[in-house]
Design an enzyme around this catalytic site. Structure first.
Site, PDB file in Angstrom:
ATOM      1  N   HIS A   1      45.471  48.148  45.482  1.00  0.00           N
ATOM      2  CA  HIS A   1      45.508  47.766  44.072  1.00  0.00           C
ATOM      3  C   HIS A   1      46.378  48.785  43.342  1.00  0.00           C
ATOM      4  O   HIS A   1      46.475  49.944  43.736  1.00  0.00           O
ATOM      5  CB  HIS A   1      44.076  47.798  43.526  1.00  0.00           C
ATOM      6  CG  HIS A   1      43.894  47.222  42.167  1.00  0.00           C
ATOM      7  ND1 HIS A   1      44.247  47.911  41.022  1.00  0.00           N
ATOM      8  CD2 HIS A   1      43.379  46.034  41.748  1.00  0.00           C
ATOM      9  CE1 HIS A   1      43.944  47.180  39.962  1.00  0.00           C
ATOM     10  NE2 HIS A   1      43.422  46.037  40.370  1.00  0.00           N
TER      11      HIS A   1
ATOM     12  N   ASP B   1      38.855  53.716  47.575  1.00  0.00           N
ATOM     13  CA  ASP B   1      38.659  52.750  46.492  1.00  0.00           C
ATOM     14  C   ASP B   1      37.633  51.742  46.985  1.00  0.00           C
ATOM     15  O   ASP B   1      37.919  50.896  47.831  1.00  0.00           O
ATOM     16  CB  ASP B   1      39.996  52.070  46.175  1.00  0.00           C
ATOM     17  CG  ASP B   1      39.868  50.939  45.167  1.00  0.00           C
ATOM     18  OD1 ASP B   1      38.729  50.579  44.785  1.00  0.00           O
ATOM     19  OD2 ASP B   1      40.914  50.389  44.766  1.00  0.00           O
TER      20      ASP B   1
ATOM     21  N   GLN C   1      35.987  46.745  45.784  1.00  0.00           N
ATOM     22  CA  GLN C   1      35.741  45.436  46.399  1.00  0.00           C
ATOM     23  C   GLN C   1      34.720  45.504  47.525  1.00  0.00           C
ATOM     24  O   GLN C   1      34.307  44.469  48.048  1.00  0.00           O
ATOM     25  CB  GLN C   1      37.052  44.857  46.922  1.00  0.00           C
ATOM     26  CG  GLN C   1      38.089  44.575  45.860  1.00  0.00           C
ATOM     27  CD  GLN C   1      37.681  43.476  44.912  1.00  0.00           C
ATOM     28  OE1 GLN C   1      36.988  42.527  45.290  1.00  0.00           O
ATOM     29  NE2 GLN C   1      38.095  43.580  43.655  1.00  0.00           N
TER      30      GLN C   1
ATOM     31  N   LYS D   1      32.026  44.937  38.945  1.00  0.00           N
ATOM     32  CA  LYS D   1      32.194  44.217  40.208  1.00  0.00           C
ATOM     33  C   LYS D   1      30.923  44.254  41.046  1.00  0.00           C
ATOM     34  O   LYS D   1      30.836  43.599  42.088  1.00  0.00           O
ATOM     35  CB  LYS D   1      33.374  44.798  40.988  1.00  0.00           C
ATOM     36  CG  LYS D   1      34.712  44.613  40.267  1.00  0.00           C
ATOM     37  CD  LYS D   1      35.877  45.108  41.110  1.00  0.00           C
ATOM     38  CE  LYS D   1      37.169  45.154  40.312  1.00  0.00           C
ATOM     39  NZ  LYS D   1      37.658  43.837  39.910  1.00  0.00           N
TER      40      LYS D   1
ATOM     41  N   CYS E   1      47.289  42.512  40.774  1.00  0.00           N
ATOM     42  CA  CYS E   1      47.543  43.952  40.680  1.00  0.00           C
ATOM     43  C   CYS E   1      47.851  44.538  42.058  1.00  0.00           C
ATOM     44  O   CYS E   1      47.384  45.632  42.412  1.00  0.00           O
ATOM     45  CB  CYS E   1      46.358  44.689  40.047  1.00  0.00           C
ATOM     46  SG  CYS E   1      46.090  44.247  38.321  1.00  0.00           S
TER      47      CYS E   1
END
Length: 417
Positions: free
Chosen positions: A134, A211, A214, A237, A375
């Site tokens: 991302h 990261d 997700q 999220k 993104c």
């Protein structure tokens, strides 16, 4: 985490999706005269009643600024706020609440890390990222590289959407200082083998940044088992409120890093001659924090902990299996990202149709998907496409909703064939 080919039928049968859906009022909405089919969970998830009630209860019964008040409401608010931090610590299996920093989201969390690690970088040093990142895990590193003379080096991906391990092994070298990589790709759904990558990186003294935006909606990460130095995610999220996120950082590194912002709360003492910083985690939390949002995030985690996580993962896997089975029913449809290990995300294109047109036409039928570059422009460039349509599933979605999506795609394809 489940392989695409694996479905636990016993767990799947025990997961009552209709009961879960009753906990999410927005799923009963109608859009354009049709029942809402919400398949944009990769962008933001919906919130259960438990989250709304927790935030409402905070504002009704305890709202006050935290840490500074010498009155009952201040004590209540501080206890709820710091209790939320402990809930997040347990969720990540961090060693201490001193390692849990509140941020506005994953983007700010990665910026905090990039800014804090900048003093370690010298001209020619390398920051490894992947081609599937991302923008939030590319741009902060580019900014730091520009300031320090370091270089951002992308690890390639395979056509199937998996990390190219040969590329990784060839690039991890003497000049590598930081490995910043996504746990799960927001476009491809790929689950990266981060534990193995971290082990290789740490053997070379490389700092590792994950990261997790997700990943956390689908499974609980264990930062101690992973061995990562930093882990970032966003509340919205994870079925929690917007405006708040989390940065886990290894305590020793956080102690060594300079603060990201200056102001109230993050100070120990201020004079015109010299200012000293507060202890962790407050050193990185300037200003009045998002107190109600922290309470809401803790409620979201508590809600998820009451579910059968294995059954939830199996149910999500079943959604992706069904979607993959139906791809062949839409002429000209192809999927980008076919990794063996992936979360329930399907990015796709249909020959002759622009992704934004697909999204608009699906919306007319009450179906919400995401369209565009997500993104992740470098990844779009790799696949030679301007963008994709993306259906991203959550445990509250149903097999019938998957069928509805593909019936709508078939209708769209017929209209433009």
């Amino acid at each position: 985490m489940t392989d695409l080919s694996v479905a636990n039928s016993a767990s799947k049968a025990s997961f009552d999706v209709e009961a879960v859906r009753r906990d999410f009022p927005i799923l009963s909405e109608q859009v354009n005269g049709k029942p809402l089919v919400y398949l944009d969970n990769g962008a933001s998830t919906h919130k259960p009643l438990a989250v709304m009630e927790a935030m409402d209860g905070y504002y009704r019964h305890m709202h006050s600024n935290v840490h500074r008040g010498s009155h009952t409401l201040g004590d209540r608010a501080t206890m709820a706020f710091e209790g939320a931090r402990e809930t997040v610590r347990r969720f990540l299996n961090a060693g201490s609440t001193r390692e849990i920093i509140w941020t506005r989201g994953t983007t700010e969390a990665i910026n905090v890390v990039a800014n804090g690690l900048a003093p370690r970088l010298r001209p020619g040093d390398e920051i490894l990222v992947s081609h599937m990142e991302h923008h939030s895990n590319i741009v902060p590193w580019q900014m730091v590289a520009e300031r320090t003379g370091a270089k951002v080096v992308p690890v390639q991906v395979t056509p199937e959407g998996e990390l190219d391990l040969d590329s990784f092994n060839s690039l991890l070298g003497e000049r590598t200082r930081i490995l910043a990589i996504t746990h799960v790709s927001n476009v491809l759904g790929t689950v990266n083998p981060v534990a193995a990558l971290i082990e290789q990186a740490r053997a070379r003294g490389v700092i590792t940044v994950l990261d997790g935006a997700q990943a956390v909606p689908h499974f609980k990460p264990d930062v101690q088992a992973l061995g990562c130095d930093f882990y970032a995610f966003s509340s919205h999220k994870l079925f929690g409120p917007t405006g708040i996120g989390v940065l886990y950082g290894r305590e020793q590194l956080l102690e060594e890093m300079p603060p990201f912002q200056g102001g109230g709360e993050m100070i120990e003492r201020v004079s015109f001659e010299r200012t000293t910083w507060s202890t962790l985690p407050y050193k990185f939390e300037a200003g009045t924090p998002a107190i109600a949002e922290a309470v809401g995030l803790a409620a979201a985690i508590d809600y998820l902990d009451r579910l059968d996580r294995r059954a939830m993962e199996a149910a999500e896997n079943a959604l992706l299996v069904r979607a993959n089975e139906l791809v062949a029913t839409v002429p000209g449809m192809s999927v980008i990202g076919t990794a063996v290990r992936k979360m329930p995300v399907m990015s796709f294109k249909i020959e002759g149709l622009h992704p934004s047109d697909i999204g608009t036409l699906l919306d007319q039928q009450g179906i919400a998907v995401r369209t565009g570059h997500h993104c992740a422009m470098p990844l779009m460039d790799f696949y030679g496409v301007p963008g994709t349509a993306r259906a991203s599933f959550a445990f509250y979605n149903t097999l019938e909703e998957v069928d509805t999506l593909f019936a709508a795609l078939q209708k769209i394809q017929r209209l433009f064939a």
